[in-house]
Design a protein around this motif. Structure first.
Motif, PDB file in Angstrom:
ATOM      1  N   THR A  51      -0.597  -6.135   8.111  1.00  0.00           N
ATOM      2  CA  THR A  51       0.667  -5.458   8.346  1.00  0.00           C
ATOM      3  C   THR A  51       0.504  -4.389   9.420  1.00  0.00           C
ATOM      4  O   THR A  51      -0.618  -4.049   9.819  1.00  0.00           O
ATOM      5  CB  THR A  51       1.177  -4.806   7.064  1.00  0.00           C
ATOM      6  N   SER A  55      -2.616  -3.111   6.045  1.00  0.00           N
ATOM      7  CA  SER A  55      -2.930  -3.864   4.838  1.00  0.00           C
ATOM      8  C   SER A  55      -3.258  -5.300   5.206  1.00  0.00           C
ATOM      9  O   SER A  55      -2.576  -5.906   6.035  1.00  0.00           O
ATOM     10  CB  SER A  55      -1.747  -3.831   3.869  1.00  0.00           C
ATOM     11  N   THR A  56      -4.288  -5.825   4.570  1.00  0.00           N
ATOM     12  CA  THR A  56      -4.771  -7.160   4.924  1.00  0.00           C
ATOM     13  C   THR A  56      -4.760  -8.110   3.728  1.00  0.00           C
ATOM     14  O   THR A  56      -4.787  -7.682   2.568  1.00  0.00           O
ATOM     15  CB  THR A  56      -6.204  -7.096   5.473  1.00  0.00           C
ATOM     16  N   ASP A  57      -4.755  -9.388   4.053  1.00  0.00           N
ATOM     17  CA  ASP A  57      -4.797 -10.438   3.043  1.00  0.00           C
ATOM     18  C   ASP A  57      -5.559 -11.606   3.642  1.00  0.00           C
ATOM     19  O   ASP A  57      -5.392 -11.926   4.824  1.00  0.00           O
ATOM     20  CB  ASP A  57      -3.383 -10.859   2.656  1.00  0.00           C
TER      21      ASP A  57
END
Length: 124
Positions: A51, A55-57
């Motif tokens: 994001t 923020s990571t995924d």
């Protein structure tokens, strides 16, 4: 608006590659940026996304090996791929959900944009 990806190539198992993707054009704001991949005969899958706030995924198969980062000032996303395996072989596509600046000078609605794809081949 265009997304230009680079950094793919042919490596041996265990080696590393770094992919880059820059969004250029009349951009108002970039929201989520990400990397997808598609191997022959498979569906395109999300590899990692980040994001604007950082923020990571990650998909489970790359956790601990891949790292996604971005430079908001350059509207650029990176994917550092370490400990590459043959099953990482695929065409990698960058994506960005962003608002462009329309012909009237006003921000458009958010939509997804895609890069042209870069081949990553990992030999055993």
């Amino acid at each position: 608006v265009q997304l230009q990806a680079s950094g793919g190539g042919l490596v041996q198992a265990g080696e590393s590659l770094r992919l880059s993707c820059a969004a250029t054009g009349r951009i108002f704001r970039v929201n989520v940026m990400g990397w997808y991949r598609q191997a022959p005969g498979d569906q395109r899958e999300l590899v990692a996304q980040i994001t604007s706030g950082g923020s990571t995924d990650y998909t489970d198969s790359v956790k601990g090996r891949f790292s996604i980062t971005r430079d908001n000032a350059k509207d650029t996303v990176y994917l550092q791929m370490n400990s590459l395996r043959p099953d990482d072989t695929a065409v990698y596509y960058c994506s960005a959900n962003l608002r462009s600046i329309g012909a009237t000078g006003l921000p458009s609605d958010s939509r997804d944009y895609w890069g042209q794809g870069t081949q990553v081949t990992v030999s055993s």
